[in-house]
Design a protein around this motif. Structure first.
Motif, PDB file in Angstrom:
ATOM      1  N   GLN A   6       0.726  -1.336   0.000  1.00 48.00           N
ATOM      2  CA  GLN A   6       0.088  -0.122  -0.092  1.00 48.00           C
ATOM      3  C   GLN A   6       0.690   1.325   0.029  1.00 48.00           C
ATOM      4  O   GLN A   6       0.309   2.327  -0.285  1.00 48.00           O
ATOM      5  CB  GLN A   6      -0.926  -0.021   1.244  1.00 48.00           C
ATOM      6  N   MET A   7       2.255   1.042   0.127  1.00 45.61           N
ATOM      7  CA  MET A   7       2.987   2.385   0.329  1.00 45.61           C
ATOM      8  C   MET A   7       3.483   2.719  -1.006  1.00 45.61           C
ATOM      9  O   MET A   7       3.653   1.908  -1.948  1.00 45.61           O
ATOM     10  CB  MET A   7       4.110   1.762   1.170  1.00 45.61           C
ATOM     11  N   GLY A   8       3.790   4.170  -1.033  1.00 46.22           N
ATOM     12  CA  GLY A   8       4.488   4.524  -2.267  1.00 46.22           C
ATOM     13  C   GLY A   8       6.108   4.097  -2.359  1.00 46.22           C
ATOM     14  O   GLY A   8       6.556   3.479  -1.194  1.00 46.22           O
ATOM     15  N   VAL A   9       6.347   3.877  -3.570  1.00 50.78           N
ATOM     16  CA  VAL A   9       7.969   3.395  -3.675  1.00 50.78           C
ATOM     17  C   VAL A   9       9.006   4.767  -3.402  1.00 50.78           C
ATOM     18  O   VAL A   9       8.577   6.024  -3.919  1.00 50.78           O
ATOM     19  CB  VAL A   9       8.450   2.993  -5.215  1.00 50.78           C
ATOM     20  N   ILE A  10      10.019   4.668  -2.801  1.00 45.97           N
ATOM     21  CA  ILE A  10      11.279   5.489  -2.575  1.00 45.97           C
ATOM     22  C   ILE A  10      12.271   5.173  -3.436  1.00 45.97           C
ATOM     23  O   ILE A  10      12.862   4.002  -3.497  1.00 45.97           O
ATOM     24  CB  ILE A  10      11.659   5.630  -1.158  1.00 45.97           C
ATOM     25  N   THR A  93      14.956   9.506   6.855  1.00 49.33           N
ATOM     26  CA  THR A  93      14.257   8.229   6.719  1.00 49.33           C
ATOM     27  C   THR A  93      12.763   8.561   7.161  1.00 49.33           C
ATOM     28  O   THR A  93      11.668   8.015   6.395  1.00 49.33           O
ATOM     29  CB  THR A  93      14.916   7.143   7.758  1.00 49.33           C
ATOM     30  N   ASP A  94      12.652   9.055   8.162  1.00 47.77           N
ATOM     31  CA  ASP A  94      11.266   9.526   8.939  1.00 47.77           C
ATOM     32  C   ASP A  94      10.440  10.271   7.976  1.00 47.77           C
ATOM     33  O   ASP A  94       9.394   9.824   7.458  1.00 47.77           O
ATOM     34  CB  ASP A  94      11.144   9.914  10.156  1.00 47.77           C
ATOM     35  N   VAL A  99       5.977  10.219   3.669  1.00 43.26           N
ATOM     36  CA  VAL A  99       5.327  10.509   2.273  1.00 43.26           C
ATOM     37  C   VAL A  99       4.810   8.853   1.769  1.00 43.26           C
ATOM     38  O   VAL A  99       3.790   8.979   0.926  1.00 43.26           O
ATOM     39  CB  VAL A  99       6.462  11.138   1.186  1.00 43.26           C
ATOM     40  N   ALA A 100       5.809   7.981   1.866  1.00 46.20           N
ATOM     41  CA  ALA A 100       5.472   6.695   1.119  1.00 46.20           C
ATOM     42  C   ALA A 100       4.253   6.163   1.869  1.00 46.20           C
ATOM     43  O   ALA A 100       3.535   5.521   1.275  1.00 46.20           O
ATOM     44  CB  ALA A 100       6.811   5.869   1.383  1.00 46.20           C
ATOM     45  N   ARG A 126      18.300   1.833   6.021  1.00 49.09           N
ATOM     46  CA  ARG A 126      17.391   2.263   7.117  1.00 49.09           C
ATOM     47  C   ARG A 126      15.740   1.862   6.501  1.00 49.09           C
ATOM     48  O   ARG A 126      15.075   1.386   7.201  1.00 49.09           O
ATOM     49  CB  ARG A 126      17.517   3.650   7.632  1.00 49.09           C
ATOM     50  N   LEU A 127      15.664   2.044   5.293  1.00 48.23           N
ATOM     51  CA  LEU A 127      14.152   1.866   4.595  1.00 48.23           C
ATOM     52  C   LEU A 127      14.026   0.312   4.290  1.00 48.23           C
ATOM     53  O   LEU A 127      12.932  -0.007   4.176  1.00 48.23           O
ATOM     54  CB  LEU A 127      14.319   2.646   3.423  1.00 48.23           C
ATOM     55  N   SER A 128      15.292  -0.531   4.045  1.00 54.28           N
ATOM     56  CA  SER A 128      14.977  -1.873   3.411  1.00 54.28           C
ATOM     57  C   SER A 128      14.254  -2.687   4.518  1.00 54.28           C
ATOM     58  O   SER A 128      14.459  -2.789   5.364  1.00 54.28           O
ATOM     59  CB  SER A 128      16.469  -2.325   3.309  1.00 54.28           C
ATOM     60  N   GLY A 129      13.298  -3.152   3.759  1.00 56.68           N
ATOM     61  CA  GLY A 129      12.263  -3.982   4.550  1.00 56.68           C
ATOM     62  C   GLY A 129      11.233  -3.307   5.244  1.00 56.68           C
ATOM     63  O   GLY A 129      10.138  -4.034   5.817  1.00 56.68           O
ATOM     64  N   ILE A 130      11.189  -2.051   5.372  1.00 61.50           N
ATOM     65  CA  ILE A 130       9.813  -1.521   5.988  1.00 61.50           C
ATOM     66  C   ILE A 130       9.375  -0.395   4.682  1.00 61.50           C
ATOM     67  O   ILE A 130       8.221   0.120   5.192  1.00 61.50           O
ATOM     68  CB  ILE A 130      10.285  -0.402   7.184  1.00 61.50           C
ATOM     69  N   ALA A 131       9.743  -0.346   3.769  1.00 61.16           N
ATOM     70  CA  ALA A 131       9.259   0.572   2.583  1.00 61.16           C
ATOM     71  C   ALA A 131       9.975   0.022   1.255  1.00 61.16           C
ATOM     72  O   ALA A 131      10.846  -0.677   1.251  1.00 61.16           O
ATOM     73  CB  ALA A 131       9.729   2.008   2.726  1.00 61.16           C
TER      74      ALA A 131
END
Length: 245
Positions: A6-10, A93-94, A99-100, A126-131
């Motif tokens: 459901q999240m946007g892609v970074i 990261t936050d 936004v995502a 920091r983002l890998s696995g959570i976005a």
């Protein structure tokens, strides 16, 4: 549907060495279509990545500048340096996650290639696995530099070494002496130390300094003719002379 779906892609998008027309087709498409655009910069400056993207962003793009809290103010050896930057990258990261989580994509503008000594790597880990995160490769600054000299950097079986001018002088001497072809980055105020190391390694006559490769003001000069402190965007090169037909 999972939270990730459901999240946007970074997107960490490599912009290349400095010229806007050196972006890949994929990078150009993402940058031009981005609704949310993030980039690193030093406080009070527009930032090199943002400069490269000038004229490419859509009129309604929402910009998220990420300003480094320190650059050279605290020595790398001081524990406060890592503490300060760690908190900074956590905050960045936050901001991207916020936004995502609305379902919107974010393009992070990256100089050169995102996975080559770039700040984006610290966000990616920091983002890998959570976005959802993707990386778009870019031409590295050192490739822009050796192409600016008009000479190949490696031939045949040449070994290429990439070193930072921040290394101790004795380590620089060893690296310079023991390789066929050489790239040295992060020069700036370390030029006197680097020059001494090149001379001690016996390779002063083969060394070139490229300033602002693939950018306005590009300059290619034999190291022996350089007598001033170099700008941040400077790379030292020693070309390999290996096997060829």
């Amino acid at each position: 549907m999972s939270d990730l779906e459901q999240m946007g892609v970074i997107h960490g998008v490599g912009l290349g060495p400095g010229a806007p027309d050196l972006l890949s087709v994929r990078a150009d498409r993402l940058v031009r279509g981005a609704r949310h655009v993030a980039y690193f910069r030093k406080a009070g400056r527009p930032g090199q990545a943002r400069r490269i993207a000038e004229g490419l962003l859509r009129a309604d793009a929402v910009e998220l500048p990420m300003e480094y809290p320190v650059t050279t103010e605290i020595p790398l050896s001081d524990p406060r340096y890592n503490e300060c930057l760690s908190a900074f990258y956590a905050h960045c990261t936050d901001r991207l996650l916020a936004v995502a989580r609305t379902g919107e994509d974010v393009v992070v503008l990256c100089e050169g290639d995102p996975f080559f000594y770039g700040s984006f790597m610290h966000l990616h880990s920091r983002l890998s696995g959570i976005a959802p995160v993707t990386v778009v490769p870019g031409i590295m600054g050192m490739a822009g530099a050796w192409n600016a000299t008009g000479l190949p950097i490696t031939w045949g079986d040449d070994v290429l070494t990439v070193a930072m001018a921040t290394l101790p002088e004795e380590e620089l001497v060893r690296r310079i002496r023991d390789t066929d072809a050489l790239v040295v980055m992060k020069i700036g105020r370390h030029l006197p130390k680097l020059r001494r190391a090149v001379i001690a390694a016996g390779r002063a006559d083969a060394a070139w300094l490229v300033e602002h490769a693939a950018m306005p003001g590009q300059r290619v000069t034999p190291l022996a003719d350089v007598d001033t402190v170099t700008p941040y965007f400077s790379i030292l090169l020693i070309h390999g002379q290996g096997r060829r037909p």
